[in-house]
Write a protein that holds these residues in place. Structure first.
Motif, PDB file in Angstrom:
ATOM      1  N   SER A 163       0.840  -1.200   0.000  1.00  0.00           N
ATOM      2  CA  SER A 163       0.000   0.000   0.000  1.00  0.00           C
ATOM      3  C   SER A 163       0.868   1.240   0.000  1.00  0.00           C
ATOM      4  CB  SER A 163      -0.865   0.053   1.272  1.00  0.00           C
ATOM      5  OG  SER A 163      -1.524  -1.148   1.476  1.00  0.00           O
ATOM      6  N   LYS A 164       0.248   2.353  -0.340  1.00  0.00           N
ATOM      7  CA  LYS A 164       0.883   3.659  -0.190  1.00  0.00           C
ATOM      8  C   LYS A 164      -0.009   4.477   0.739  1.00  0.00           C
ATOM      9  CE  LYS A 164       3.380   3.774  -4.542  1.00  0.00           C
ATOM     10  NZ  LYS A 164       4.676   3.485  -4.001  1.00  0.00           N
ATOM     11  N   MET A 165       0.630   5.266   1.600  1.00  0.00           N
ATOM     12  CA  MET A 165      -0.102   6.028   2.594  1.00  0.00           C
ATOM     13  C   MET A 165       0.362   7.479   2.581  1.00  0.00           C
ATOM     14  SD  MET A 165      -0.025   5.555   6.715  1.00  0.00           S
ATOM     15  CE  MET A 165       1.708   5.944   6.720  1.00  0.00           C
ATOM     16  N   LYS A 166      -0.596   8.386   2.768  1.00  0.00           N
ATOM     17  CA  LYS A 166      -0.267   9.802   2.915  1.00  0.00           C
ATOM     18  C   LYS A 166      -1.134  10.371   4.026  1.00  0.00           C
ATOM     19  CE  LYS A 166      -1.566  13.055  -0.050  1.00  0.00           C
ATOM     20  NZ  LYS A 166      -1.639  13.889  -1.240  1.00  0.00           N
ATOM     21  N   LEU A 167      -0.536  11.222   4.857  1.00  0.00           N
ATOM     22  CA  LEU A 167      -1.241  11.887   5.945  1.00  0.00           C
ATOM     23  C   LEU A 167      -1.407  13.361   5.590  1.00  0.00           C
ATOM     24  CD1 LEU A 167       0.820  10.480   8.949  1.00  0.00           C
ATOM     25  CD2 LEU A 167      -1.056   9.403   7.723  1.00  0.00           C
ATOM     26  N   THR A 168      -2.539  13.929   5.964  1.00  0.00           N
ATOM     27  CA  THR A 168      -2.809  15.336   5.675  1.00  0.00           C
ATOM     28  C   THR A 168      -3.417  15.997   6.910  1.00  0.00           C
ATOM     29  OG1 THR A 168      -3.283  14.770   3.366  1.00  0.00           O
ATOM     30  CG2 THR A 168      -4.013  16.926   4.115  1.00  0.00           C
ATOM     31  N   ILE A 169      -2.960  17.203   7.197  1.00  0.00           N
ATOM     32  CA  ILE A 169      -3.554  18.047   8.233  1.00  0.00           C
ATOM     33  C   ILE A 169      -4.089  19.294   7.541  1.00  0.00           C
ATOM     34  CG2 ILE A 169      -3.108  19.554  10.225  1.00  0.00           C
ATOM     35  CD1 ILE A 169      -0.933  17.621  11.102  1.00  0.00           C
ATOM     36  N   LYS A 170      -5.315  19.679   7.876  1.00  0.00           N
ATOM     37  CA  LYS A 170      -5.873  20.915   7.347  1.00  0.00           C
ATOM     38  C   LYS A 170      -6.394  21.729   8.520  1.00  0.00           C
ATOM     39  CE  LYS A 170      -8.819  22.834   3.846  1.00  0.00           C
ATOM     40  NZ  LYS A 170      -9.969  22.640   2.989  1.00  0.00           N
ATOM     41  N   ALA A 171      -5.921  22.979   8.615  1.00  0.00           N
ATOM     42  CA  ALA A 171      -6.313  23.848   9.723  1.00  0.00           C
ATOM     43  C   ALA A 171      -6.562  25.252   9.201  1.00  0.00           C
ATOM     44  CB  ALA A 171      -5.206  23.865  10.777  1.00  0.00           C
ATOM     45  N   ASP A 172      -7.552  25.900   9.775  1.00  0.00           N
ATOM     46  CA  ASP A 172      -7.802  27.309   9.459  1.00  0.00           C
ATOM     47  C   ASP A 172      -7.002  28.141  10.450  1.00  0.00           C
ATOM     48  OD1 ASP A 172      -9.603  26.863   7.359  1.00  0.00           O
ATOM     49  OD2 ASP A 172     -11.248  26.550   8.786  1.00  0.00           O
ATOM     50  N   ILE A 173      -5.901  28.695   9.961  1.00  0.00           N
ATOM     51  CA  ILE A 173      -4.982  29.439  10.822  1.00  0.00           C
ATOM     52  C   ILE A 173      -4.695  30.778  10.158  1.00  0.00           C
ATOM     53  CG2 ILE A 173      -2.691  29.436  11.873  1.00  0.00           C
ATOM     54  CD1 ILE A 173      -2.706  26.395  11.573  1.00  0.00           C
ATOM     55  N   ASN A 174      -4.657  31.825  10.975  1.00  0.00           N
ATOM     56  CA  ASN A 174      -4.328  33.112  10.366  1.00  0.00           C
ATOM     57  C   ASN A 174      -2.865  33.108   9.932  1.00  0.00           C
ATOM     58  OD1 ASN A 174      -2.503  34.501  12.231  1.00  0.00           O
ATOM     59  ND2 ASN A 174      -4.245  34.655  13.622  1.00  0.00           N
ATOM     60  N   PRO A 175      -2.533  33.902   8.912  1.00  0.00           N
ATOM     61  CA  PRO A 175      -1.178  33.868   8.323  1.00  0.00           C
ATOM     62  C   PRO A 175      -0.046  34.114   9.324  1.00  0.00           C
ATOM     63  CG  PRO A 175      -2.661  35.108   6.924  1.00  0.00           C
ATOM     64  CD  PRO A 175      -3.425  34.795   8.178  1.00  0.00           C
ATOM     65  N   PHE A 176      -0.289  34.934  10.339  1.00  0.00           N
ATOM     66  CA  PHE A 176       0.749  35.214  11.324  1.00  0.00           C
ATOM     67  C   PHE A 176       1.123  33.953  12.093  1.00  0.00           C
ATOM     68  CE2 PHE A 176       1.911  36.419  15.700  1.00  0.00           C
ATOM     69  CZ  PHE A 176       3.088  37.090  15.418  1.00  0.00           C
TER      70      PHE A 176
END
Length: 135
Positions: free
Chosen positions: A96-109
């Protein structure tokens, strides 16, 4: 902000990887490999995991399962709200191939301050998941 791990090869079939990672109670099998200095008060059940990190308490809950290719988590408690998902793709019948992803709403600073630690963290999680025995 979206952070992705490098794609990792896992020498187990897609279904075996999915079966183990989609039931968080399987963490018990690898608990001895988790560094105590990085993770304290680890607790989990089939659908959630809670841990105390240097940045504070984090609790992730599985919010979506797409058998056998994806498991999506969402924070219910965290200093930083984010989604985290694991994608599992069959390379062939035994790999298998695996990829992890994180998505967050963060201000640019703040993004500038947390991007590197999150990237390092997601790679360490991918390292750990890559060496598990999925049978």
């Amino acid at each position: 902000m979206k952070i992705e791990s490098t794609v990792r090869q896992i020498d187990y079939p897609q279904q075996s990887v999915y079966n183990m990672l989609s039931d968080l109670s399987n963490i018990e099998k690898v608990r001895d490999r988790i560094p105590e200095d990085k993770v304290q008060d680890l607790s989990f059940d089939a659908d959630s995991i809670s841990v105390h990190t240097p940045m504070g308490a984090v609790r992730l809950v599985i919010v979506d399962r797409e058998e056998p290719k994806m498991i999506k988590f969402e924070t219910t408690e965290s200093p930083l709200a984010f989604n985290f998902w694991i994608q599992i793709i069959a390379a062939d019948e035994q790999t298998s191939k695996m990829k992890l992803t994180i998505k967050a709403d963060i201000n640019p600073f703040i993004s500038g301050m947390v991007k590197k630690p999150l990237q390092e963290g997601i790679e360490k999680i991918a390292d750990a998941l890559q060496i598990l025995h999925y049978e």
